[in-house]
Scaffold this active site. Structure first.
Site, PDB file in Angstrom:
ATOM      1  N   VAL A 119       0.869  -1.181   0.000  1.00  0.00           N
ATOM      2  CA  VAL A 119       0.000   0.000   0.000  1.00  0.00           C
ATOM      3  C   VAL A 119       0.898   1.221   0.000  1.00  0.00           C
ATOM      4  CG1 VAL A 119      -2.006  -1.018   1.149  1.00  0.00           C
ATOM      5  CG2 VAL A 119      -0.167  -0.052   2.521  1.00  0.00           C
ATOM      6  N   SER A 120       0.521   2.223  -0.769  1.00  0.00           N
ATOM      7  CA  SER A 120       1.223   3.500  -0.743  1.00  0.00           C
ATOM      8  C   SER A 120       0.570   4.388   0.290  1.00  0.00           C
ATOM      9  CB  SER A 120       1.195   4.162  -2.120  1.00  0.00           C
ATOM     10  OG  SER A 120      -0.136   4.432  -2.502  1.00  0.00           O
ATOM     11  N   THR A 121       1.154   5.529   0.555  1.00  0.00           N
ATOM     12  CA  THR A 121       0.646   6.426   1.598  1.00  0.00           C
ATOM     13  C   THR A 121      -0.778   6.851   1.316  1.00  0.00           C
ATOM     14  OG1 THR A 121       2.892   7.226   1.916  1.00  0.00           O
ATOM     15  CG2 THR A 121       1.130   8.561   2.835  1.00  0.00           C
TER      16      THR A 121
END
Length: 484
Positions: free
Chosen positions: A9-11
């Site tokens: 997951v990215s930010t």
């Protein structure tokens, strides 16, 4: 089949339902059990972008792939593995080299056929396009916010707090910021400033100790004289040309003046151009002086002479060519070189060249600097006394604690006021130092004679790139001078 579950997951996606680490792990585990696969390992990168492959868990996965402990890599979606077409090809080649299959729980791929490879390439290209398009939209929105004098995001720098109205100055931290810039203009580097702050146990914004890199960023930050900057990068792979910078002055409450900020930039530039040995050396002409006979650098040394039963210590410069016997240049004494520099160089500087020296004028008088520092300490002390009273009124401390605290502050105040009175009783001629400043700039040899060694070294660093000198029968000759 030994399966490896990989997720990312990215930010921006951490808060979105369906892309969280827990949700991906649950669905991947269910898929692996439905295929009767043995879960050999779980690899999840949290808060990491898919634009590159430099990810801790992905690197651990590739290590296990190379060790032969896996048969298949399972992801929830292709873009969880990568958003770059080139990275996808490299990863698939790496999997194929070690006979490891690749599978997506929500997409059907068959990389053994040409149409399957084409399809997975198209999906990866769309993922890359989506990432780049999103980045362009975000960048455009942040640029518009900056042009509207709105802070485009990010944590507040040291000295400021962030509230609904934007950046707000924190008085206690602002005093530290003023000291940092003053120390740097006075000649201290970032490493020396960090040591001084850590010795005084001044807490930084983050972490427990001040770092040199933190101070470098602070000294280059325009926010401290009230300017908003965006898209500003001078070094590294993300460097931008000046025409793409957004720099708006007068947006925030300033902590220092623009003149002080520019003086700090000048010192940063000088220290960047100089060798660290020259910056740390006590010799005035270290790093600048060259032999007029052979062109080689000259280095400083200290010698002693016994005369009439007394020992005298003096400094001189030695040509590096004498070590290899390639040069017969004699030693040059520093005091005589400094004297000839004042009469042969400073006395002949043109008025427009003198403008480069004025940046040091406001820092030439240590007595006035000390007086200003004492006055700042007194102001801080008065603020602390006020906080003692507020703490007592709010019933945070007892009356005995209040009395003890105020007594300590009074003793400190007496010491500060005694020092202030001592500095106020300056010797004759010192009181009119501000009026003498223009005269000193007109008479640079006189300014040189009255300057402290550190101030002389600062002036040389700001003024000169190189100085060539020779000595014959104790007569020093400055043959050429290269200005900055």
């Amino acid at each position: 089949m030994r399966a490896a579950l990989y997720g990312r997951v990215s930010t921006e996606e951490q808060a979105q339902e369906g892309f969280s680490i827990a949700a991906q792990k649950e669905k991947l585990s269910a898929y692996a059990h439905s295929q009767d696969w043995q879960i050999a390992g779980c690899y999840f990168d949290e808060g990491v972008s898919g634009k590159h492959t430099d990810r801790p868990e992905l690197n651990r996965l590739l290590h296990d792939v190379q060790s032969g402990s896996l048969d298949v890599v399972l992801v929830y979606r292709l873009d969880r593995l990568t958003r770059s077409v080139l990275d996808l090809y490299q990863l698939l080649q790496e999997f194929e080299r070690y006979r490891v299959s690749f599978c997506s729980a929500t997409e059907a791929y068959d990389t053994t056929t040409a149409i399957g490879r084409l399809f997975i390439t198209l999906v990866a290209a769309l993922a890359q396009w989506e990432r780049e398009n999103l980045a362009e939209r975000v960048k455009l929105g942040m640029e518009q916010m900056a042009l509207e004098q709105k802070r485009p995001g990010g944590p507040p720098p040291y000295g400021f707090a962030l509230d609904a109205d934007g950046l707000r100055v924190i008085p206690e931290e602002a005093e530290v910021v003023k000291d940092i810039f003053q120390w740097h203009v006075d000649g201290l580097g970032a490493a020396a400033i960090a040591r001084r702050l850590n010795q005084r146990r001044v807490p930084p914004k983050h972490g427990s100790r001040w770092a040199e890199s933190t101070l470098h960023r602070m000294l280059r930050n325009h926010v401290y004289y009230g300017a908003l900057r965006w898209n500003y990068a001078e070094k590294g792979t993300g460097a931008n040309p000046p025409e793409k910078w957004v720099l708006l002055e007068g947006v925030y409450e300033p902590i220092i003046t623009k003149e002080t900020f520019l003086a700090a930039q000048t010192m940063l530039s000088v220290r960047t151009d100089r060798h660290p040995r020259q910056l740390a050396s006590d010799y005035l002409f270290s790093g600048l002086l060259h032999c007029a006979r052979c062109g080689r650098p000259m280095f400083g040394k200290t010698g002693h002479v016994n005369k009439n039963g007394r020992s005298y210590r003096y400094r001189f410069y030695h040509c590096t060519g004498k070590r290899t016997r390639d040069c017969d240049a004699p030693l040059i004494r520093e005091d005589r070189l400094a004297e000839h520099f004042a009469t042969d160089v400073l006395a002949h500087i043109e008025p427009d060249e003198r403008a480069a020296l004025k940046v040091l004028e406001q820092y030439r008088h240590p007595r006035r600097q000390k007086t200003a520092a004492l006055q700042r300490e007194l102001a801080k002390l008065q603020a602390r006394k006020h906080r003692w009273h507020l703490a007592y009124l709010d019933q945070v401390i007892t009356q005995e604690e209040l009395a003890f605290g105020l007594q300590t502050e009074r003793e400190q105040e007496e010491r500060l006021r005694a020092q202030l009175a001592e500095h106020a009783a300056c010797p004759t001629g010192e009181a009119d130092a501000p009026d003498r400043a223009p005269l000193l700039m007109q008479n640079l040899p006189l300014a040189w004679a009255s300057a402290a060694p550190l101030e002389k070294k600062q002036l040389l660093s700001l003024l000169l790139e190189r100085l060539d000198a020779d000595c014959d029968k104790r007569q020093v000759r400055i043959t050429s001078t290269v200005y900055r």
